[in-house]
Design an enzyme around this catalytic site. Structure first.
Site, PDB file in Angstrom:
ATOM      1  CB  ALA A 295      -7.344  11.924  -3.917  1.00 28.66           C
ATOM      2  CG  ASP A 296      -3.574   6.027  -3.908  1.00 27.60           C
ATOM      3  OD1 ASP A 296      -3.830   5.483  -2.835  1.00 27.60           O
ATOM      4  OD2 ASP A 296      -2.568   5.770  -4.588  1.00 27.60           O
ATOM      5  CE  LYS A 297       1.073   8.913   1.562  1.00 28.97           C
ATOM      6  NZ  LYS A 297       2.399   9.029   0.912  1.00 28.97           N
ATOM      7  CB  THR A 300      -3.004  10.532  -6.645  1.00 22.82           C
ATOM      8  OG1 THR A 300      -3.077   9.224  -7.213  1.00 22.82           O
ATOM      9  CG2 THR A 300      -4.183  11.347  -7.130  1.00 22.82           C
TER      10      THR A 300
END
Length: 770
Positions: A295-297, A300
């Protein structure tokens, strides 16, 4: 009205040119229904039916030949309807996931649908954009990837005076230019698209097709044995050929590719109503198998609501001086970071120096820079990129303070001659999303592990990760370079875009079906490598084109929806595939058994074609079924499919054989009535198997979709009416039909019980093996 190049076109001029040149699209010539119908009729299965029609006519069975011909046309139109619905879904995706262009109109920059571009428009080509039309560069320099147009393996430089072709992707730099051709008048006559056409066959389809083909080979051997037996007992040519055609019709795989496509298309339509856009239909199936999500920070897991929380000046440097330098190295209308810096500088009354030369942020370098007229170079970017090993102890303490507060840290430097000085640090706050922790828990409950992958410093990433419930150690970019296995790391921090590709391969080597979130141009290789590439809502066009799913809103909710819908679609396709395997096993073996028991074919070609039509109706209905998503990632276990299909197929064969023996020995039916009984029993048995297979629990645990229930009721009612009234087959008494219905209900209960017994035995075997 003449266009001012620097100000762009006026709205009036653009509207006039739009009427003159048309939209910036390339119209595709639609295939006529007659042509599509002819193509459908020229394929292996229709050839079989067409041969049956000719043979029936040759043998003097004119009425049966006409009926089979009508059924063939009906079945073909049914298939065309399925394909048309799938094509409409792809068309809708293309319209929803449109390429946007940055255009100057009426003296201001604006974002609009690329289809509204006209010749003469002033267009900005930024990093990660798709060139929306043929653009003549007037300012700036870019590297354009034209491989999908020209086959060139490397990006080509485009400077003032050069032409950037529609559909190319900007890999580096920024430029402005004038649109010189749009739509069909572009050099390659092709407009940019982020959606891939659904012509390819997915890995799941190949696996299932391989099973069906193997079964067809086995059935082929059974058919040869049947013909040999028919010859041995003295059957004539007129009797043997219909038997052959009936058996072959039962053996050939029907409608599998279109069923995959239709099921995925209907799922895509459901996702589009939410916050997810698939760029290819096969992405729906791939989402079902995902076991790990990178997951991108930003945007997201966090709110993507950036604000400058802290400005720290070093060596007595004023906060406004640091902010002015940062704003000078930022681009108006650029990314969110640049915009928040410029907006904050203006709010605080800071004077932003004009740059003689500006180089926008590059994810590979991790900084942007501006050269002032006096030759001073200002840089703004990641601390390790602009000021490696330059911080004093006090400055390092300030950095740790910002990182401990969860801030994203930007360092600002000034270079004059050979001397570089760190002016200070900016601490950007982007708080976690309120729903992030709950969504990560929901993903975990679905058997999907979530790790964070970010370019931020390890301390910052660790604070955000803990706040949203991501556990595990932190791996920085230096460790990642030498990592041979992903281990139990939960956070990968300071990661460069090109390292994401390596990280995906590490997880895949570890046996994970990996999903990767990305937003930048340099994320494209990782998005393509991952089984499920996911472009976040702020992604560039290049990242969207490389991904399988595009999120249209921030957060993880769209990913969760895609996984659930993918697993529901998987269950629908599994139901269809397993029921098809049951049919292939039961039908041919029943024909062989019937030949041995009665000395004749117990189904005519006409009755077999009717069975195919009934099955096609059921197939279409299965794609709409109300399937429940599994609580764990789904995979095609071909061995299990064959084993389950074999169990259900043999059970169906046993049930049909029992009714055949009852009809011959107790009810004393002649051959025509035995054939009607065979048709009715096989039709009801397949209906029963579908309802047992579609639900892993007891078959009554969940209600079917309305269309599946209607299809079942319609096909059962039609078959009972035809059998009772003697339409297209010999009539049976209504008392017999009632007895067959009762037997089918008992068979459904016994088959469901067999399913649970087989599942329990499988669990015991797995426990002993492990």
């Amino acid at each position: 009205m003449s266009a001012n190049i620097e100000q762009g076109l006026s709205s009036t001029e653009a509207a006039m040119r739009l009427r003159q040149f048309g939209t910036n699209t390339v119209a595709s010539k639609p295939e006529s229904w007659l042509h599509a119908l002819a193509a459908k009729l020229w394929a292996p299965l229709p050839w079989m039916l067409e041969a049956t029609i000719l043979l029936e006519a040759f043998l003097g069975h004119g009425l049966q030949a006409v009926i089979i011909a009508v059924l063939l046309i009906f079945n073909t139109i049914l298939g065309l309807t399925q394909e048309a619905r799938a094509k409409e879904a792809v068309k809708a995706l293309k319209q929803t996931l449109a390429v946007m262009a940055s255009v100057r109109r009426d003296g201001g920059w604006m974002r609009l649908d690329a289809s509204q571009l006209v010749p003469g428009d002033l267009v900005k080509l930024a990093l990660g954009a798709v060139v929306p039309a043929d653009i003549k560069i007037t300012a700036g320099t870019v590297l354009a990837d034209q491989s999908m147009l020209t086959g060139e393996s490397l990006p080509v430089e485009r400077k003032p005076g050069d032409l950037a072709y529609a559909g190319a992707m900007i890999r580096q730099g920024e430029a402005c230019g004038i649109a010189v051709a749009t739509g069909a008048r572009t050099y390659f006559g092709k407009t940019a698209s982020l959606v891939q056409d659904a012509h390819g066959i997915s890995g799941e389809q190949r696996a299932v097709l391989a099973v069906v083909r193997d079964l067809a080979l086995v059935n082929g051997a059974v058919v040869v044995a049947m013909l040999a037996y028919a010859h041995a007992i003295g059957r004539t040519f007129d009797e043997s050929v219909p038997l052959l055609l009936t058996a072959l019709l039962a053996s050939i795989p029907v409608a599998l590719p279109s069923t995959f496509t239709l099921a995925a298309a209907l799922s895509a339509r459901r996702l589009v109503r939410g916050a997810v856009l698939p760029t290819r239909l096969s992405a729906i199936n791939e989402a079902a198998t995902m076991s790990l999500l990178c997951a991108d920070k930003t945007g997201t897991l966090t709110q993507n609501a950036l604000s400058i929380q802290s400005i720290i000046g070093f060596d007595g440097m004023a906060e406004n001086t640091v902010l002015e330098a940062a704003a000078a190295a930022s681009s108006e209308g650029g990314d969110a970071v640049d915009q928040v810096i410029i907006d904050t500088a203006r709010q605080r009354g800071a004077r932003i120096p004009a740059a003689a030369r500006f180089t926008p942020f590059d994810p590979a370098r991790k900084y942007a820079e501006a050269e002032l007229p006096d030759g001073i170079l200002l840089r703004k970017g990641a601390l390790g990129a602009v000021a490696p090993a330059m911080l004093t102890e006090a400055q390092e303490a300030a950095r740790r303070q910002l990182a401990g507060a969860g801030c994203r840290i930007l360092a600002i430097t000034r270079t004059s001659g050979d001397a570089t000085v760190v002016l200070g640090l900016l601490g950007l706050a982007d708080p976690p999303r309120q729903d992030a922790a709950g969504l990560i828990t929901a993903l975990h409950d679905l058997g999907v592990r979530v790790v964070m992958v970010t370019g931020d410093a390890p301390e910052t990433a660790s604070v955000i990760a803990k706040s949203v419930g991501i556990m595990g150690d932190v791996c920085d970019s230096a460790k990642l370079e030498t990592l041979v296995a992903p281990g139990n790391y939960g956070v990968f921090a300071g990661v460069f875009p090109e390292q994401k590709f390596r990280l995906v391969k590490l997880f895949q080597r570890d046996g994970q079906v990996t999903g990767m979130c990305g937003d930048g141009t340099n994320d494209a290789p990782a998005l393509r490598q991952a089984q499920m590439g996911i472009a976040v809502s702020t992604a560039t066009d290049v990242a969207k084109a490389a991904a399988g799913l595009v999120l249209t809103s921030p957060g993880l909710a769209g990913i969760l929806d895609a996984i659930r819908e993918g697993r529901a679609a998987f269950q629908r396709i599994r139901t269809y595939t397993l029921s098809m395997v049951v049919r292939k096993i039961a039908f041919v073996l029943y024909l062989a058994l019937g030949l041995v028991v009665t000395g004749h074919a117990v189904l005519t070609p006409l009755l077999m074609v009717l069975l195919l039509i009934v099955n096609d109706f059921l197939t279409m209905a299965i794609t709409t079924d109300r399937a429940l998503p599994s609580s764990h990632p789904r995979h095609w276990r071909i061995g299990r499919i064959i084993a389950e299909g074999g169990i259900y197929g043999l059970a169906t064969l046993g049930y049909a054989a029992l009714l055949l023996a009852t009809g011959r020995d107790i009810w004393h039916f002649p051959l025509p009535q035995l054939r009607t009984l065979s048709f009715l029993v096989l039709m009801l048995a397949i209906q029963a198997s579908v309802y047992v297979i579609r639900e892993e629990r007891w078959f009554w645990s969940s209600a079917p979709s309305l269309w599946l229930a209607i299809a079942t009721l319609a096909m059962v009612a039609f078959s009972l009416l035809a059998a009772g009234a003697g339409i297209l087959m010999a009539p049976l008494g209504w008392n017999i039909l009632g007895a067959v219905i009762v037997s089918a209900a008992l068979f459904t209960l016994l088959l469901d019980l067999l399913k649970h017994i087989a599942a329990r035995v499988e669990r015991l075997i797995v426990r002993r093996v492990t």
